[in-house]
Design an enzyme around this catalytic site. Structure first.
Site, mmCIF file in Angstrom:
data_model
loop_
_atom_site.group_PDB
_atom_site.id
_atom_site.type_symbol
_atom_site.label_atom_id
_atom_site.label_comp_id
_atom_site.label_asym_id
_atom_site.label_seq_id
_atom_site.Cartn_x
_atom_site.Cartn_y
_atom_site.Cartn_z
ATOM 1 N N SER A 26 0.818 -1.217 0.000
ATOM 2 C CA SER A 26 0.000 0.000 0.000
ATOM 3 C C SER A 26 0.846 1.258 0.000
ATOM 4 O O SER A 26 1.675 1.456 0.887
ATOM 5 C CB SER A 26 -0.869 0.042 1.266
ATOM 6 O OG SER A 26 -1.823 -0.971 1.237
ATOM 7 N N HIS A 57 -2.967 0.925 -4.636
ATOM 8 C CA HIS A 57 -2.367 -0.175 -5.396
ATOM 9 C C HIS A 57 -2.648 0.051 -6.884
ATOM 10 O O HIS A 57 -3.800 -0.047 -7.324
ATOM 11 C CB HIS A 57 -2.957 -1.521 -4.965
ATOM 12 C CG HIS A 57 -2.508 -1.943 -3.601
ATOM 13 N ND1 HIS A 57 -1.449 -2.798 -3.400
ATOM 14 C CD2 HIS A 57 -2.941 -1.596 -2.378
ATOM 15 C CE1 HIS A 57 -1.279 -2.974 -2.101
ATOM 16 N NE2 HIS A 57 -2.173 -2.252 -1.465
ATOM 17 N N HIS A 79 -4.810 -9.342 -1.940
ATOM 18 C CA HIS A 79 -5.013 -9.721 -0.547
ATOM 19 C C HIS A 79 -6.129 -10.753 -0.452
ATOM 20 O O HIS A 79 -7.097 -10.695 -1.208
ATOM 21 C CB HIS A 79 -5.425 -8.497 0.286
ATOM 22 C CG HIS A 79 -4.471 -7.342 0.202
ATOM 23 N ND1 HIS A 79 -4.526 -6.415 -0.807
ATOM 24 C CD2 HIS A 79 -3.439 -6.977 0.998
ATOM 25 C CE1 HIS A 79 -3.565 -5.517 -0.622
ATOM 26 N NE2 HIS A 79 -2.889 -5.838 0.458
ATOM 27 N N TYR A 81 -8.318 -10.719 1.740
ATOM 28 C CA TYR A 81 -9.568 -10.027 2.091
ATOM 29 C C TYR A 81 -10.280 -9.444 0.873
ATOM 30 O O TYR A 81 -11.428 -9.013 0.972
ATOM 31 C CB TYR A 81 -9.335 -8.944 3.160
ATOM 32 C CG TYR A 81 -8.450 -7.780 2.748
ATOM 33 C CD1 TYR A 81 -8.879 -6.851 1.803
ATOM 34 C CD2 TYR A 81 -7.211 -7.593 3.325
ATOM 35 C CE1 TYR A 81 -8.079 -5.781 1.430
ATOM 36 C CE2 TYR A 81 -6.402 -6.539 2.962
ATOM 37 C CZ TYR A 81 -6.842 -5.634 2.011
ATOM 38 O OH TYR A 81 -6.047 -4.582 1.638
ATOM 39 N N GLU A 82 -9.606 -9.419 -0.291
ATOM 40 C CA GLU A 82 -10.285 -8.952 -1.505
ATOM 41 C C GLU A 82 -11.134 -10.069 -2.119
ATOM 42 O O GLU A 82 -11.755 -9.880 -3.170
ATOM 43 C CB GLU A 82 -9.264 -8.475 -2.532
ATOM 44 C CG GLU A 82 -8.563 -7.191 -2.128
ATOM 45 C CD GLU A 82 -7.476 -6.802 -3.113
ATOM 46 O OE1 GLU A 82 -7.765 -6.068 -4.057
ATOM 47 O OE2 GLU A 82 -6.325 -7.250 -2.916
ATOM 48 N N ALA A 109 2.610 -2.307 4.305
ATOM 49 C CA ALA A 109 2.331 -1.356 5.385
ATOM 50 C C ALA A 109 1.855 -2.184 6.564
ATOM 51 O O ALA A 109 1.155 -3.176 6.377
ATOM 52 C CB ALA A 109 1.239 -0.389 4.953
ATOM 53 N N MET A 204 -1.992 -7.419 6.843
ATOM 54 C CA MET A 204 -3.000 -8.256 6.184
ATOM 55 C C MET A 204 -2.475 -8.857 4.879
ATOM 56 O O MET A 204 -3.253 -9.165 3.979
ATOM 57 C CB MET A 204 -4.246 -7.414 5.874
ATOM 58 C CG MET A 204 -4.785 -6.624 7.066
ATOM 59 S SD MET A 204 -6.105 -5.514 6.570
ATOM 60 C CE MET A 204 -6.287 -4.498 8.048
ATOM 61 N N SER A 205 -1.161 -9.010 4.779
ATOM 62 C CA SER A 205 -0.609 -9.492 3.497
ATOM 63 C C SER A 205 0.690 -10.263 3.724
ATOM 64 O O SER A 205 0.980 -10.695 4.831
ATOM 65 C CB SER A 205 -0.336 -8.292 2.574
ATOM 66 O OG SER A 205 0.724 -7.509 3.087
ATOM 67 N N ASN A 228 1.309 3.051 11.506
ATOM 68 C CA ASN A 228 0.540 3.477 12.697
ATOM 69 C C ASN A 228 0.877 2.568 13.868
ATOM 70 O O ASN A 228 1.379 1.463 13.677
ATOM 71 C CB ASN A 228 -0.968 3.383 12.403
ATOM 72 C CG ASN A 228 -1.386 1.984 11.956
ATOM 73 O OD1 ASN A 228 -1.150 1.592 10.822
ATOM 74 N ND2 ASN A 228 -1.964 1.239 12.863
ATOM 75 N N HIS A 240 -7.200 3.989 6.455
ATOM 76 C CA HIS A 240 -6.384 3.756 5.250
ATOM 77 C C HIS A 240 -5.724 5.042 4.734
ATOM 78 O O HIS A 240 -4.603 5.006 4.243
ATOM 79 C CB HIS A 240 -7.229 3.095 4.158
ATOM 80 C CG HIS A 240 -6.418 2.496 3.044
ATOM 81 N ND1 HIS A 240 -5.378 1.614 3.263
ATOM 82 C CD2 HIS A 240 -6.468 2.661 1.699
ATOM 83 C CE1 HIS A 240 -4.831 1.255 2.109
ATOM 84 N NE2 HIS A 240 -5.477 1.885 1.140
HETATM 85 N N1 HPA Z 1 -3.350 -3.495 11.411
HETATM 86 C C1 HPA Z 1 -3.368 -4.350 10.365
HETATM 87 N N2 HPA Z 1 -2.897 -4.030 9.178
HETATM 88 C C2 HPA Z 1 -2.372 -2.810 9.014
HETATM 89 C C3 HPA Z 1 -2.314 -1.878 10.059
HETATM 90 C C4 HPA Z 1 -2.841 -2.239 11.325
HETATM 91 O O1 HPA Z 1 -2.838 -1.474 12.310
HETATM 92 N N3 HPA Z 1 -1.733 -0.764 9.545
HETATM 93 C C5 HPA Z 1 -1.450 -1.022 8.258
HETATM 94 N N4 HPA Z 1 -1.827 -2.261 7.915
#
Ligand code: HPA
Length: 265
Positions: A26, A57, A79, A81-82, A109, A204-205, A228, A240
């Site tokens: 990302s 993306h 991903h 989740y997609e 990320a 998540m990847s 974050n 996001h």
């Molecule tokens: N959690 C999960 N996936 C993420 C996060 C998060 O805080 N930040 C960026 N991708």
């Protein structure tokens, strides 16, 4: 699967045989700026190839030279989740291998589980925990049937990357990455659980790509850009837009490190 994608890519690349693939997470698409005269191949033109649905993306290949390496970048990943079957991720990594790839650099990320590793930090992935509840090798049924994961993230590549970070005076953390499916961010209770599991970053990847690469015998380096602190660790709610903003700020530093990594013998 993906035979038609492979044939199209082979034809498009002509006598350019890539040895290194970089999968960009990302907001990290700009890492490709190091490539001179890049050749762009939109995913949409590649038969049977999926297109990313997530903002940040781009959805294209970008081929060209960095240092001595012939590099094929994937600007945009897929991903679980997609709704993408993770088996598709295995097929994509298999296609990269068929095209000539020997080493994979994977970026993402991620949220930090450590107060001292704030947004904007770069973390080299030392190891991972697969908490996605799925596996890209289910149904593959090829040797090695039970791939070894004792060094899923290649030690030599990691050492070289840390040496370059040192030379460039860019602080780089090393830690364990855990994949959850997403697409929601974690609850504060889940974050407290992850902290008990001794995990440095959550995302998540990446894990499906790395498991696929292990089965296919490709060397992997994984890099998380911390966007974050995980939910509940500060007053902010992960979102996001902030993820893309924070990752964007680190892109130049990361680009420089990856470029130097590929230039150095
Ligand atoms: N959690 C999960 N996936 C993420 C996060 C998060 O805080 N930040 C960026 N991708």
């Amino acid at each position: 699967m993906l035979e038609k994608s492979y044939e199209y890519m082979k034809q498009e690349l002509g006598d350019f045989v890539p040895d290194t693939a970089i999968i960009l997470g990302s907001g990290l698409g700009d890492v490709v700026e190091a490539i001179e005269n890049p050749r762009i191949i939109p995913y949409a033109n590649v038969p049977f190839f999926p297109t990313p649905t997530v903002g940040g993306h781009k959805g294209q290949f970008c081929a060209g030279k960095i240092g001595k390496h012939n590099v094929l970048c994937l600007q945009g990943r897929f991903h679980f989740y997609e709704g993408i079957d993770v088996r598709m991720i295995y097929e994509i990594i298999r296609m990269l291998k068929l095209l000539g790839i020997k080493q994979l650099i994977i970026t993402n990320a991620a949220g930090s589980l450590r107060m001292h590793m704030p947004a904007g930090s770069i973390m080299l992935i030392a190891d991972h925990i697969n908490m996605s509840g799925t596996n890209p090798l289910i149904g593959v049924c090829e040797e090695p049937y039970f791939p070894d994961m004792s060094q899923a993230y290649d030690l030599e590549m990691r050492n070289k990357f840390m040496q370059i970070a040192d030379e460039e005076r860019v602080p780089v953390f090393q830690g364990v990455y855990m994949m959850l499916t997403g697409p929601n961010y974690e609850t504060p209770a889940e974050v407290r659980m992850l902290q008990m599991f001794n995990v440095e970053a959550v995302g998540m990847s990446t894990v499906p790509e790395v498991i696929s690469a292990a089965q296919l015998g490709l060397k992997v380096m994984g890099i998380s850009v911390i966007s974050n602190l995980a939910t509940g660790m500060d007053m902010n709610k992960p979102n996001h837009n902030d993820v893309l903003l924070q990752v964007g700020k680190a892109t130049k530093r990361l680009s420089r490190l990856i470029t130097r990594f590929l230039e150095k013998e």
